[in-house]
Design an enzyme around this catalytic site. Sequence first.
Site, PDB file in Angstrom:
ATOM      1  N   LYS A  28       6.615  -9.071  -3.683  1.00 12.94           N
ATOM      2  CA  LYS A  28       5.375  -9.612  -3.139  1.00 12.94           C
ATOM      3  C   LYS A  28       4.516 -10.144  -4.280  1.00 12.94           C
ATOM      4  O   LYS A  28       4.437  -9.519  -5.345  1.00 12.94           O
ATOM      5  CB  LYS A  28       4.660  -8.489  -2.381  1.00 12.94           C
ATOM      6  CG  LYS A  28       3.411  -8.894  -1.626  1.00 12.94           C
ATOM      7  CD  LYS A  28       2.906  -7.692  -0.837  1.00 12.94           C
ATOM      8  CE  LYS A  28       1.655  -7.996  -0.029  1.00 12.94           C
ATOM      9  NZ  LYS A  28       1.222  -6.826   0.761  1.00 12.94           N
ATOM     10  N   SER A  53       0.378  -7.737   5.535  1.00 15.76           N
ATOM     11  CA  SER A  53       0.264  -8.830   4.582  1.00 15.76           C
ATOM     12  C   SER A  53       1.557  -9.161   3.864  1.00 15.76           C
ATOM     13  O   SER A  53       1.646 -10.186   3.183  1.00 15.76           O
ATOM     14  CB  SER A  53      -0.816  -8.478   3.545  1.00 15.76           C
ATOM     15  OG  SER A  53      -0.424  -7.356   2.770  1.00 15.76           O
ATOM     16  N   SER A  76       0.670  -3.035   6.064  1.00  9.61           N
ATOM     17  CA  SER A  76       1.152  -4.308   5.527  1.00  9.61           C
ATOM     18  C   SER A  76       2.635  -4.360   5.181  1.00  9.61           C
ATOM     19  O   SER A  76       3.154  -5.431   4.893  1.00  9.61           O
ATOM     20  CB  SER A  76       0.335  -4.702   4.296  1.00  9.61           C
ATOM     21  OG  SER A  76      -0.977  -5.035   4.672  1.00  9.61           O
TER      22      SER A  76
END
Length: 259
Positions: free
Chosen positions: A82, A155, A179
């Site tokens: 990420k 996310s 997330s």
Amino acid sequence: MTPPPFLAASISEVGSLYRSGSLTPLEVTQAALSRTEQQNARLNAFITVTADLALEQARQATRELQAGQDRGPLHGIPVALKDLVDVQGVKTTCSARILAGQVAAEDAVVTRRLREVGAVLLGKTNLLEFAYGVVHPDYGKTNNPWDLRRTAGGSSGGSAAAVAAGLCYAAVGTDTGGSIRIPAAYCGVSGLKPTSGRVPLGGIFPLSWSLDHAGPLARSCQDARLLLEALLGEKLESVRPTLKGRRLGCYANTSLGRT
């Protein structure tokens, strides 16, 4: 173009092919990069693809495995991070305009651990801005691989979409309020929010110091475990669950007239 079957295989299956000499990390990484090039325009899963780094690591892993140097189950396996996890010499944007040019001076702890086990770092995945709130228009939303009209969630949507679409075998996400778990559910992959403090957060941009967790996304629980072990830097104990000696209770909701 139909992707090669090994891109849909498990980490253990690919590892077996490596060790039998019928497949190499370089071949797998080249195929993963090719699929990423084909699919990322529709998915928007990656912000940065680190092709040169990935190929260099894949060549090294190929040489090591052929020489009998085995670093473990993630050796030569393409993974993604990420884009709030630092990789030395690579941008960490957090999907924010203000950080668009920020280049990490050193690896995050989890990045260093992935290097140590010989994983191939394919790139940095898309996320909601600063892992919270909304999609930043500079980076755009990540589309769901199963239905491009729908979101991959947030996310860590880029990590989940990349795994689900076969661009990589596993990816690192972060979870403060869902997330990892939400994108995993949206994209049909396995995701885990580890116990607080188990996975080190050094070099990961914080949303909430007391609530942040880093963890794995993969296509199966088994693959997620292998990535988690690499992030932890230790093997997890195998536990065979049993109901022996346990008592089960049943709640009766009499107000609805049924149990």
